[in-house]
Design an enzyme around this catalytic site. Structure first.
Site, short mmCIF file in Angstrom:
data_model
loop_
_atom_site.label_atom_id
_atom_site.label_comp_id
_atom_site.label_asym_id
_atom_site.label_seq_id
_atom_site.Cartn_x
_atom_site.Cartn_y
_atom_site.Cartn_z
N VAL A 110 -37.49 -123.34 -12.29
CA VAL A 110 -38.49 -124.07 -11.51
C VAL A 110 -38.86 -123.28 -10.24
O VAL A 110 -40.05 -123.13 -9.92
CB VAL A 110 -37.98 -125.49 -11.16
CG1 VAL A 110 -39.04 -126.25 -10.37
CG2 VAL A 110 -37.62 -126.26 -12.42
N LYS A 164 -33.99 -135.27 -10.92
CA LYS A 164 -33.92 -136.69 -11.34
C LYS A 164 -32.50 -137.22 -11.34
O LYS A 164 -32.26 -138.41 -11.09
CB LYS A 164 -34.57 -136.89 -12.71
CG LYS A 164 -34.10 -135.92 -13.79
CD LYS A 164 -34.95 -134.68 -13.83
CE LYS A 164 -34.33 -133.61 -14.68
NZ LYS A 164 -35.27 -132.63 -15.18
N GLY A 183 -36.17 -122.19 -21.09
CA GLY A 183 -36.10 -122.80 -19.75
C GLY A 183 -36.34 -124.31 -19.76
O GLY A 183 -36.61 -124.90 -18.73
N LYS A 222 -34.57 -140.34 -15.72
CA LYS A 222 -36.03 -140.48 -15.56
C LYS A 222 -36.44 -141.94 -15.80
O LYS A 222 -37.29 -142.49 -15.09
CB LYS A 222 -36.74 -139.56 -16.54
CG LYS A 222 -36.50 -138.08 -16.25
CD LYS A 222 -36.91 -137.21 -17.43
CE LYS A 222 -36.81 -135.74 -17.13
NZ LYS A 222 -36.90 -134.89 -18.33
P1 NAP Z 1 -31.85 -123.26 -12.94
O1 NAP Z 1 -32.75 -122.38 -13.74
O2 NAP Z 1 -30.44 -123.40 -13.33
O3 NAP Z 1 -31.97 -122.78 -11.42
C1 NAP Z 1 -31.15 -123.25 -10.40
C2 NAP Z 1 -31.31 -122.33 -9.20
O4 NAP Z 1 -30.57 -122.84 -8.13
C3 NAP Z 1 -30.79 -120.92 -9.45
O5 NAP Z 1 -31.70 -119.99 -8.91
C4 NAP Z 1 -29.47 -120.87 -8.68
O6 NAP Z 1 -29.16 -119.58 -8.16
C5 NAP Z 1 -29.78 -121.81 -7.54
N1 NAP Z 1 -28.58 -122.43 -6.98
C6 NAP Z 1 -27.69 -123.23 -7.59
N2 NAP Z 1 -26.73 -123.64 -6.72
C7 NAP Z 1 -27.04 -123.07 -5.54
C8 NAP Z 1 -26.44 -123.09 -4.26
N3 NAP Z 1 -25.34 -123.79 -4.02
N4 NAP Z 1 -27.04 -122.39 -3.26
C9 NAP Z 1 -28.16 -121.68 -3.50
N5 NAP Z 1 -28.78 -121.62 -4.70
C10 NAP Z 1 -28.22 -122.31 -5.70
O7 NAP Z 1 -32.44 -124.74 -12.90
P2 NAP Z 1 -33.95 -125.20 -13.08
O8 NAP Z 1 -34.24 -125.37 -14.54
O9 NAP Z 1 -34.84 -124.36 -12.26
O10 NAP Z 1 -33.88 -126.69 -12.50
C11 NAP Z 1 -33.84 -126.94 -11.12
C12 NAP Z 1 -34.05 -128.44 -10.90
O11 NAP Z 1 -35.30 -128.84 -11.45
C13 NAP Z 1 -33.01 -129.35 -11.56
O12 NAP Z 1 -32.83 -130.48 -10.75
C14 NAP Z 1 -33.70 -129.77 -12.86
O13 NAP Z 1 -33.23 -130.99 -13.36
C15 NAP Z 1 -35.11 -129.89 -12.39
N6 NAP Z 1 -36.14 -129.76 -13.42
C16 NAP Z 1 -36.11 -128.73 -14.29
C17 NAP Z 1 -37.12 -128.61 -15.23
C18 NAP Z 1 -37.15 -127.49 -16.23
O14 NAP Z 1 -38.02 -127.53 -17.12
N7 NAP Z 1 -36.29 -126.50 -16.13
C19 NAP Z 1 -38.16 -129.57 -15.27
C20 NAP Z 1 -38.16 -130.61 -14.34
C21 NAP Z 1 -37.14 -130.70 -13.43
P3 NAP Z 1 -28.87 -118.32 -9.12
O15 NAP Z 1 -30.15 -118.10 -9.87
O16 NAP Z 1 -28.55 -117.22 -8.21
O17 NAP Z 1 -27.73 -118.75 -10.02
N1 HSE Z 2 -34.35 -130.68 -19.33
C1 HSE Z 2 -35.50 -131.47 -19.05
C2 HSE Z 2 -36.24 -131.72 -20.34
C3 HSE Z 2 -36.39 -130.72 -18.08
O1 HSE Z 2 -35.95 -131.06 -21.34
O2 HSE Z 2 -37.09 -132.62 -20.37
C4 HSE Z 2 -37.58 -131.52 -17.61
O3 HSE Z 2 -37.20 -132.60 -16.81
#
Ligand code: NAP
Ligand code: HSE
Length: 442
Positions: A14, A105, A187, A205
């Site tokens: 994200v 969420k 992702g 959600k």
């Molecule tokens: P992700 O790819 O696992 O990325 C998490 C990021 O946070 C990474 O860059 C990680 O650093 C960093 N991080 C984790 N702990 C940290 C800390 N203590 N201090 C500083 N940085 C830290 O996760 P994501 O998919 O982007 O999701 C992020 C959020 O968005 C979550 O709440 C998820 O539920 C939500 N979300 C995701 C999606 C989706 O489609 N992926 C959609 C809607 C909502 P490193 O990279 O260095 O490990």
């Molecule tokens: N892991 C979640 C999904 C990301 O697959 O819907 C979006 O909230």
């Protein structure tokens, strides 16, 4: 020209999506918001990690506290996920009166009420469009677009990963683990994939949507949840032959005071997330892959449908940008939060226990292929007051035990569970039996 600085905490799927999108469309955002939005920090855990986006080196750090406390930071994006450090990050920013945008969420479902209160106390906004249904602006729909409606029902496909897995299992008979690995690579999945496949992400959600729609806080422990691990290729095939698709369906239904299936007081709702057979002819059955959809009935508007990418960097970044723009507009507007994150509007709301839900069901048994089997099973159902609408013994299965599918008329879930346990103990039933809810949307 006003300039506002955004600190992005989290540079994963994200965070990278937001960084890219904000750079690509910064001119457009200037034109639409009258503000130049620029990123002044990107905070990650590991600076050396390879990422799909090359962040400007001077922006990257591992110190989220410094990024938030930086007097130049105007808006904080919490994009790390989880409910521990993320909670501290959101609280720290709000206490400094800085608006927070989050896609988290899990955090909001568990701690939303107290975080919204903290935001109000400190006169700061807490924006969370990206937390539900990816790129579909469903939070805005509920808080603004449908504010004049009593919401009779909301049905949603809210987890992109599960929908992607179920779609590929149906289309190509893909193996569960392989398809999940692919969703992770793209992702879509949470850092802990069990949040997706066990239905917890959809539950978070659903709780947020139910709270917004019904004006009282619906916490995770009030929501019946079941994931997709137990859905087999066989169930998908049998459902298909009977004219259904299996979807991980979120249901938020206001129980009718006059309806025939349920009787209820004004503010009783049923809230659940579980695999559900839905008719192939229903519009939600055509929602495939990573797409999400939400089907809402309001007492003024009637039926409405919202559809779009439910996960992934682009869809989520789009929602985060919408929140950043709102935060910027509120900031320009003398720090007034135009739309409150959550408005409590009833003190009488009640979620009815799952056991009391009345529903149609699909029941799959593996039974001995011999005379008398059917009689034993139907006897248990008859004694439990459960009516059968059809029985199918699919062709092409030979051997000592064969599958048997029963479609069940409206029955109380508690009665169904009890009957299923009794049936599973019969000596003609050979392996664990399964029941899946059936929804006809009427
Ligand atoms: P992700 O790819 O696992 O990325 C998490 C990021 O946070 C990474 O860059 C990680 O650093 C960093 N991080 C984790 N702990 C940290 C800390 N203590 N201090 C500083 N940085 C830290 O996760 P994501 O998919 O982007 O999701 C992020 C959020 O968005 C979550 O709440 C998820 O539920 C939500 N979300 C995701 C999606 C989706 O489609 N992926 C959609 C809607 C909502 P490193 O990279 O260095 O490990
Ligand atoms: N892991 C979640 C999904 C990301 O697959 O819907 C979006 O909230």
């Amino acid at each position: 020209m006003r300039r506002l600085n955004v600190a992005i905490i989290g540079g994963g799927t994200v965070g990278c999506g937001v960084y890219q999108a904000l750079r690509r469309n910064s001119g457009l955002l200037v034109a639409r918001t009258g503000t130049h939005l620029q990123i002044n920090h990107v905070v990650v855990r590991n600076r050396r990690k390879q990422r799909p986006v090359r962040f400007s080196e001077r922006l990257v750090s591992t110190d989220w506290k410094a990024a938030i406390r930086d007097p130049k930071t105007d808006i904080v994006g919490e994009l790390i996920g989880g409910t521990t450090t993320a909670k501290t990050i959101v609280e720290t920013a709000l206490k400094l009166g800085k608006p927070v945008v989050t896609a988290n969420k899990a955090l909001l479902s568990e701690h939303g009420e107290s975080l919204f209160a903290l935001a109000a106390e400190n006169g700061a906004g807490l924006y969370y469009e990206a937390s539900v249904a990816g790129g579909i602006p469903i939070i805005k729909v509920l808080r603004e677009g449908l504010v004049g409606n009593r919401l009779n029902y909301i049905y949603g496909i809210l987890n992109g990963t599960c929908n992607y897995i179920l779609t590929r299992m149906e289309a190509e008979g893909g193996d569960f683990a392989d398809v999940l690995a692919d969703a992770q690579k793209k992702g879509y999945a949470e850092a802990k994939a069990s949040l997706d496949v066990d239905g917890l992400d959809a539950m978070h959600k659903t709780g947020l949507l139910a709270s917004l729609a019904h004006g009282f806080w619906v916490s995770p422990d009030q929501i019946h949840v079941d994931g997709i691990r137990q859905i087999s290729q066989m169930d998908i095939e049998f459902a298909g032959k009977l004219g259904y698709k299996i979807k991980l369906l979120a249901s938020i239904c206001r129980l009718s005071t006059t309806g025939s299936r349920h009787s209820a007081k004004e503010h009783q709702i049923q809230v659940s997330v579980c695999p559900t057979l839905i008719p192939q002819s229903h519009i939600l059955a055509s929602v495939s892959g990573v797409f999400n959809a939400i089907y809402i009935n309001g007492d003024v508007v009637g039926e409405t449908l919202y559809y779009g990418h439910g996960a992934g960097h682009g869809a989520t970044a789009s929602a985060v940008l919408s929140d950043i723009a709102d935060a910027a507009l509120d900031h320009i507007n003398h720090q007034t939060v135009r739309v409150r994150p959550f408005t409590r509007h009833t003190s009488e709301g009640q979620v009815i226990p799952w056991e009391d839900i009345i529903s149609e069901y699909y029941m799959r048994l593996t039974v001995a292929d011999k005379p008398g089997t059917m009689a034993k099973i139907t006897k248990v159902l008859a004694e439990s007051g459960i009516g059968i609408s059809s029985i199918v013994q699919p062709e092409g299965h030979k051997g000592a035990s064969v599958p048997l599918i029963l479609m069940i008329h409206d029955a109380a879930t508690s009665a169904m569970q009890k009957a299923l346990n009794q049936i599973s103990r019969l000596n003609v039933v050979k392996s664990p039996s399964k029941m899946i809810r059936v929804e006809h949307f009427h």
